[in-house]
Design a protein around this motif. Structure first.
Motif, short mmCIF file in Angstrom:
data_model
loop_
_atom_site.label_atom_id
_atom_site.label_comp_id
_atom_site.label_asym_id
_atom_site.label_seq_id
_atom_site.Cartn_x
_atom_site.Cartn_y
_atom_site.Cartn_z
N ILE A 109 0.84 -1.20 0.00
CA ILE A 109 0.00 0.00 0.00
C ILE A 109 0.87 1.25 0.00
CG2 ILE A 109 -1.67 1.34 1.35
CD1 ILE A 109 -2.80 -1.40 2.31
N THR A 110 1.95 1.23 0.78
CA THR A 110 2.86 2.36 0.81
C THR A 110 3.52 2.56 -0.55
OG1 THR A 110 3.30 1.93 3.15
CG2 THR A 110 4.82 3.40 2.02
N ALA A 111 3.85 1.47 -1.22
CA ALA A 111 4.44 1.57 -2.56
C ALA A 111 3.45 2.18 -3.54
CB ALA A 111 4.89 0.19 -3.04
N LEU A 112 2.17 1.81 -3.43
CA LEU A 112 1.15 2.40 -4.29
C LEU A 112 1.06 3.91 -4.05
CD1 LEU A 112 -1.26 1.96 -6.28
CD2 LEU A 112 -2.71 1.75 -4.25
N VAL A 113 1.06 4.30 -2.79
CA VAL A 113 0.99 5.72 -2.44
C VAL A 113 2.23 6.45 -2.96
CG1 VAL A 113 1.09 7.32 -0.49
CG2 VAL A 113 -0.51 5.42 -0.45
N ALA A 179 2.19 -0.84 -9.49
CA ALA A 179 2.03 -0.92 -8.03
C ALA A 179 0.64 -1.39 -7.66
CB ALA A 179 2.34 0.43 -7.40
N ALA A 180 -0.37 -0.93 -8.41
CA ALA A 180 -1.74 -1.37 -8.15
C ALA A 180 -1.89 -2.86 -8.43
CB ALA A 180 -2.72 -0.56 -9.01
N ASP A 181 -1.24 -3.34 -9.47
CA ASP A 181 -1.31 -4.77 -9.78
C ASP A 181 -0.59 -5.60 -8.72
OD1 ASP A 181 -2.12 -6.78 -11.88
OD2 ASP A 181 0.02 -7.19 -11.81
N ASP A 182 0.53 -5.09 -8.22
CA ASP A 182 1.24 -5.80 -7.15
C ASP A 182 0.36 -5.91 -5.90
OD1 ASP A 182 3.47 -6.08 -8.74
OD2 ASP A 182 4.55 -4.39 -7.85
#
Length: 201
Positions: A109-113, A179-182
């Protein structure tokens, strides 16, 4: 009420170990996360403004709403608006996703942000997670980011790309979609307790 303070400009560590990786990817978040001011909708907690909607009416599932809960806490923690005794993102991730999955989902989630923060050129507005009324309201920016995740989880990459481009002012969005796919690949179906579940339809 919403906290009108702007984002802090210096980093603070996460509230517990969760970890060197998180500390290494939060610098961009601090400069762009801004609590949505009450004036955006007449300072009325729980009442959406012209570009906002009620979270309950937005059509997101439990995983996506839990993701939003954690994202808001990351923003608040890193922008310096977290109350002294307020819950932190690591503890809430463990509570929402379970101790086994919480830490890895927090990183995702942090990576997506972070990828969103890098892609955007303007501040990202989020609702105050420590006010029950404010937390019921979904800002336009939050809605766009959650729709990216929502659509990627359902295999609708083209539609997700359009939402991502609107969120990021037509700047490159490939990293955000990745990132969303991960995150989607790690999604937990809380109702069944299954890891890696993707929704139907």
């Amino acid at each position: 009420m919403r906290d009108p303070k702007g984002a802090a400009r210096t980093a603070r560590p996460m509230p517990r170990g969760g970890s060197l990786l998180l500390r290494g990817i939060l610098a961009e978040i601090i400069a762009m996360a801004t609590p949505n001011p009450g004036s955006a909708r007449g300072a009325t907690c729980g009442t959406p403004g012209p570009t906002e909607t009620l979270l309950d009416a937005a059509g997101f599932d439990g995983f996506e709403r839990h993701t939003l809960d954690v994202m808001r806490l990351i923003f608040a923690d890193q922008s310096g608006t977290r109350p002294r005794h307020g819950a932190g993102p690591a503890d809430v991730a463990d509570r929402l996703f379970g101790a086994d999955h919480g830490p890895v989902l927090l990183v995702a989630i942090t990576a997506l942000v972070q990828t969103m923060a890098i892609a955007r050129s303007e501040p990202f507005r989020y609702s105050n997670p420590y006010c029950a009324g404010c937390a019921r309201v979904l800002t336009r920016h939050e809605a766009l980011l959650l729709r990216v995740l929502h659509l990627v989880r359902r295999g609708r990459t083209g539609a997700a790309t359009i939402e991502a481009l609107m969120l990021c002012d037509s700047r490159p969005v490939a990293a955000l979609l990745e990132a969303a796919d991960d995150l989607a690949a790690l999604a937990i179906c809380n109702e069944r307790g299954l890891a890696g579940a993707r929704p139907a339809g």
